[in-house]
Write a protein that holds these residues in place. Structure first.
Motif, short mmCIF file in Angstrom:
data_model
loop_
_atom_site.label_atom_id
_atom_site.label_comp_id
_atom_site.label_asym_id
_atom_site.label_seq_id
_atom_site.Cartn_x
_atom_site.Cartn_y
_atom_site.Cartn_z
N TYR A 274 0.74 -0.22 -14.89
CA TYR A 274 1.97 -0.84 -14.37
C TYR A 274 1.61 -0.77 -12.69
CZ TYR A 274 4.41 -0.81 -18.58
OH TYR A 274 4.57 -0.90 -20.18
N MET A 275 0.89 -0.03 -12.31
CA MET A 275 0.81 -0.01 -10.62
C MET A 275 -0.28 -0.92 -10.55
SD MET A 275 1.50 3.65 -9.31
CE MET A 275 0.57 4.71 -11.00
N GLU A 276 -1.54 -1.11 -11.26
CA GLU A 276 -2.58 -1.88 -10.92
C GLU A 276 -2.24 -3.74 -11.32
OE1 GLU A 276 -5.08 -1.51 -9.07
OE2 GLU A 276 -4.55 0.83 -8.80
N ARG B 90 0.69 -1.20 0.05
CA ARG B 90 -0.16 0.13 0.08
C ARG B 90 0.81 1.40 -0.11
NH1 ARG B 90 -5.26 -0.95 4.01
NH2 ARG B 90 -6.13 -2.48 2.67
N PHE B 91 1.91 1.27 0.83
CA PHE B 91 2.63 2.45 1.06
C PHE B 91 3.41 2.81 -0.51
CE2 PHE B 91 6.94 4.47 1.64
CZ PHE B 91 6.50 5.55 2.15
N GLU B 92 3.74 1.42 -0.92
CA GLU B 92 4.47 1.83 -2.33
C GLU B 92 3.67 2.20 -3.42
OE1 GLU B 92 7.29 -0.91 -5.45
OE2 GLU B 92 6.74 -1.62 -3.43
N THR B 93 2.44 1.71 -3.50
CA THR B 93 1.44 2.14 -4.53
C THR B 93 0.95 3.53 -4.16
OG1 THR B 93 0.43 -0.04 -4.27
CG2 THR B 93 -1.06 1.50 -5.19
N LEU C 73 2.87 5.96 -2.83
CA LEU C 73 3.91 6.91 -3.49
C LEU C 73 3.98 7.03 -4.87
CD1 LEU C 73 6.40 8.24 -2.03
CD2 LEU C 73 7.70 6.27 -2.43
N LEU C 74 3.56 5.72 -5.41
CA LEU C 74 3.91 5.70 -7.01
C LEU C 74 2.78 6.59 -7.56
CD1 LEU C 74 4.89 2.14 -7.81
CD2 LEU C 74 6.25 4.01 -7.97
N TYR C 75 1.62 6.60 -7.01
CA TYR C 75 0.34 7.37 -7.66
C TYR C 75 0.75 8.91 -7.30
CZ TYR C 75 -3.27 3.98 -8.90
OH TYR C 75 -3.61 3.03 -9.61
N ILE C 76 1.51 9.29 -6.22
CA ILE C 76 1.53 10.65 -5.84
C ILE C 76 2.68 11.17 -6.85
CG2 ILE C 76 2.69 12.17 -4.40
CD1 ILE C 76 1.58 10.63 -2.00
N LEU C 77 3.75 10.08 -7.01
CA LEU C 77 4.78 10.62 -8.30
C LEU C 77 4.00 10.74 -9.56
CD1 LEU C 77 7.82 10.84 -8.73
CD2 LEU C 77 7.83 8.48 -8.93
N LEU C 78 3.06 9.89 -9.93
CA LEU C 78 2.55 9.88 -11.15
C LEU C 78 1.89 11.04 -11.47
CD1 LEU C 78 1.76 8.43 -13.87
CD2 LEU C 78 -0.12 7.22 -12.71
N ALA C 79 0.93 11.22 -10.39
CA ALA C 79 0.10 12.51 -10.45
C ALA C 79 1.00 13.82 -10.44
CB ALA C 79 -0.76 12.71 -9.19
N SER C 80 2.26 13.79 -9.93
CA SER C 80 2.90 15.10 -9.79
C SER C 80 3.62 15.21 -11.50
CB SER C 80 4.01 14.97 -8.67
OG SER C 80 3.46 14.94 -7.50
N VAL C 81 4.03 14.20 -11.97
CA VAL C 81 4.87 14.31 -13.01
C VAL C 81 3.93 14.67 -14.24
CG1 VAL C 81 6.09 12.98 -14.89
CG2 VAL C 81 6.86 12.55 -12.48
N SER C 82 2.71 13.91 -14.20
CA SER C 82 1.73 14.24 -15.07
C SER C 82 1.02 15.70 -15.06
CB SER C 82 0.61 13.10 -15.13
OG SER C 82 -0.38 13.39 -15.84
N LEU C 83 0.95 16.04 -13.82
CA LEU C 83 0.35 17.44 -13.76
C LEU C 83 1.72 18.42 -14.14
CD1 LEU C 83 -1.71 19.32 -12.62
CD2 LEU C 83 -0.65 19.12 -10.40
N LEU C 84 2.81 18.01 -13.74
CA LEU C 84 4.08 19.19 -14.31
C LEU C 84 4.17 19.36 -15.65
CD1 LEU C 84 6.35 20.91 -13.29
CD2 LEU C 84 7.74 18.79 -13.21
N THR C 85 3.93 17.83 -16.40
CA THR C 85 3.95 17.90 -17.85
C THR C 85 2.97 18.82 -18.48
OG1 THR C 85 5.06 15.79 -17.77
CG2 THR C 85 4.23 16.38 -19.66
N VAL C 86 1.73 18.63 -17.91
CA VAL C 86 0.55 19.17 -18.55
C VAL C 86 0.78 20.86 -18.26
CG1 VAL C 86 -1.93 19.79 -18.42
CG2 VAL C 86 -1.01 17.45 -18.47
N THR C 87 1.05 21.10 -17.16
CA THR C 87 1.09 22.60 -16.87
C THR C 87 2.26 23.22 -17.67
OG1 THR C 87 0.52 21.99 -14.73
CG2 THR C 87 1.49 24.08 -14.96
N LEU C 88 3.25 22.82 -17.70
CA LEU C 88 4.74 23.36 -18.54
C LEU C 88 4.36 23.40 -20.09
CD1 LEU C 88 7.55 21.74 -16.78
CD2 LEU C 88 6.96 24.15 -16.42
N ASN C 89 3.69 22.49 -20.54
CA ASN C 89 3.53 22.62 -21.59
C ASN C 89 2.28 23.50 -22.18
OD1 ASN C 89 5.30 20.48 -23.41
ND2 ASN C 89 4.72 19.25 -21.74
#
Length: 327
Positions: free
Chosen positions: A89-91, A25-28, A30-46
């Protein structure tokens, strides 16, 4: 229902369901937070790149129009491809159904090919700007660039439809159970694709930038030696073009570093498949390029940093803000 005591099923109501291999659960989380952050950063910057180039009239140049097309591709990657690939990959199950299984790889491949096409067009643009500056403005017009970008996207859509024709028509062809989405491109098709969408375009880009580098060095020597008024007038323009070429050269170098690993299966003589144990790593190295590109603009383009300030302070909402001098 699953009564064997083994790993849970992706779809418990189906006997043909694949087994789920859940992460801690902890790893899942953490990965979801990382995924959301990278995805949001990519969308925002572009999105900032797209707003900047679209809004400010001074940025409506052929080169920036090519950057706009690239930013649109990167935006879609951050908005759709990253979340879907992360979920897969996470599910450890494909939960989005057969239609999305067919369309997701197609969209990803179209974005990949379109990005490569945009990079080639950017290389040609910089080559002409540096090596043939007197005729650049007559050869490279805004309308011509828009036509080339449209052709690039159309060719990408048609080409990848042919490459993935079997998968689009029968998306569960290589799936062994319900809850799996396997895409396989044969070694022959993968090799052809390697040369058409990677080796060929990359060769063109490297050759053009080598030529740009040689010409830029010679221009520096000429400007330093000449003291005539015409040379002094041309110096700022030549310096500006060389700086743009250097920045876009960095963009292309990073692009190649991110995309080269993705073609490893073809180079290794294997079928390209998302079921390969290391495919997730190759895929995410490639996807991260969509986040890196606007960061490079922020580091090397003063106009982008200025545009960001105007956007966040809402000055772009003021009357005639399109006419603000940003270069």
């Amino acid at each position: 229902m699953d009564s064997s005591g083994g790993p849970p099923l992706c779809f418990p109501s189906l006997n043909s369901s694949c087994r789920r291999l859940p992460l801690p659960r902890f790893e899942t989380a953490l990965l979801y937070i990382l995924l959301a952050s990278v995805s949001l950063l990519t969308v925002t910057l572009n999105l900032l790149v797209i707003i900047s180039i679209s809004h400010f009239r001074q940025l409506h140049t052929p080169t920036n129009t090519l950057l706009l097309s690239l930013a649109v591709s990167d935006l879609v990657v951050g908005l759709l491809v990253m979340p879907i690939e992360g979920l897969r990959y996470m599910e450890t199950c494909w939960l989005l159904g057969r239609l999305m299984c067919a369309l997701t790889p197609y969209v990803s491949y179209c974005l990949l090919s379109a990005s490569l096409g945009n990079m080639v067009l950017i290389s040609i643009d910089r080559y002409l700007a540096i090596c043939d500056p007197l005729r650049y403005s007559s050869k490279i017009t805004l309308n011509r660039v828009k036509i080339l970008i449209s052709l690039c996207w159309i060719c990408s859509i048609i080409y990848n439809g042919l490459i993935l024709m079997d998968h689009l028509g029968w998306s569960k062809r290589f799936s062994s159970c319900h809850g799996e989405c396997v895409v396989v491109i044969s070694h022959i098709s993968g090799t052809v694709d390697l040369f058409i969408t990677f080796v060929g375009p990359c060769t063109v880009m490297v050759i053009l930038y080598m030529r740009v580098f040689v010409v830029a060095v010679s221009q520096v020597r000429v400007i330093r030696l000449q003291t005539a008024a015409t040379a002094l007038t041309a110096a700022p323009t030549a310096k500006k073009e060389r700086k743009a070429a250097r920045t876009l050269g960095i963009v292309i170098a990073v692009f190649l570093m991110c995309f080269c690993p993705y073609y490893y299966p073809s180079l290794a003589g294997e079928d390209t498949s998302n079921s390969l144990s290391y495919f997730a790593v190759l895929s995410w190295i490639m996807l991260m390029n969509s986040c890196v590109n606007p960061l490079i603009y922020a580091l090397f383009y003063p106009w982008f940093r200025k545009a960001i300030k105007l956007i966040f302070t809402l000055r772009i909402l003021q009357p005639h803000s399109q006419e603000v001098k940003i270069l």
